[in-house]
Design an enzyme around this catalytic site. Sequence first.
Site, PDB file in Angstrom:
ATOM      1  N   ASP A  10       0.769  -1.211   0.109  1.00  0.00           N
ATOM      2  CA  ASP A  10      -0.046  -0.100   0.060  1.00  0.00           C
ATOM      3  C   ASP A  10       0.891   1.418   0.235  1.00  0.00           C
ATOM      4  O   ASP A  10       2.243   1.079   0.198  1.00  0.00           O
ATOM      5  CB  ASP A  10      -0.876   0.167   1.374  1.00  0.00           C
ATOM      6  CG  ASP A  10      -1.687   1.179   1.550  1.00  0.00           C
ATOM      7  OD1 ASP A  10      -2.426   1.650   0.444  1.00  0.00           O
ATOM      8  OD2 ASP A  10      -1.508   1.624   2.574  1.00  0.00           O
ATOM      9  N   ASP A  12      -0.210   5.141   0.912  1.00  0.00           N
ATOM     10  CA  ASP A  12      -0.386   6.278   1.858  1.00  0.00           C
ATOM     11  C   ASP A  12      -0.405   5.757   3.316  1.00  0.00           C
ATOM     12  O   ASP A  12      -1.315   4.531   3.503  1.00  0.00           O
ATOM     13  CB  ASP A  12      -1.771   6.895   1.603  1.00  0.00           C
ATOM     14  CG  ASP A  12      -1.860   7.814   0.430  1.00  0.00           C
ATOM     15  OD1 ASP A  12      -0.672   8.445   0.155  1.00  0.00           O
ATOM     16  OD2 ASP A  12      -2.665   8.159  -0.331  1.00  0.00           O
TER      17      ASP A  12
END
Length: 247
Positions: A10, A12
């Site tokens: 991922d 953020d």
Amino acid sequence: MSGLQALIFDVDGTLADTERDGHRVAFNQAFANAGLDWDWSIELYGKLLAVTGGKERMRFYLDTYRPDVQMNDELIADLHKAKNQYYAQLLERGGIPLRPGVKRLLEAARAANLRLAISTTTTPANVFALLTGNIDAEWFEVIAAGDIVPKKKPASDIYDYVLDQMKLPAANCLAFEDSENGLISAMDAGIVTLVTINDYTQNHNFDRAKLVLSDLGEPDRPCQIIQGDTQGSTYVDLPLLTRLIAA
């Protein structure tokens, strides 16, 4: 084929702490420049992060906190585009550094010929802006971002897409996430998941995660173990990840 073959990240909150000091600031700048009296405080933004996706977050904010304001999808999309431009400018002005251990682990994975991918709901432009300031985007074989799939996290679509593109079974991959929605997405795709928390996600439910840590740590800066067993490791390295997959 067995064992660990690929790492899927991922962006953020996982690669970098982009939410509080990056995206939130850029949202507020977009609102101000559009003449809107919206100001997303650190506390409010933490609540809004329960909704995945920037455009979806704005719609939720309107429906929940500002029902007096009517705004169509086109205007929301324009605001989101402006916010992304401000975010890119923020990175260009000094950047947002990668979290502890991220670059070290990526370099180790490349040296070991592990495959790398990104699975995120943030836009491709934001992903490349972050990567350009820190590492080479070409390190990642697949960058799945934004609206590339119809359903965003916690749906498993984005991870299913990455697995399909890499032609790998979930059992040969390990995912890195920072949020409950991200964990659900990866786990529902069948991928063993390691979570590194941040200020906004520390109270999420991570019961399904294989390991929950403060960050990936460094040899001279141990990570904090919140859930799971690192089997004596004080930071995340490839031998630890290989053991997680095999367990």
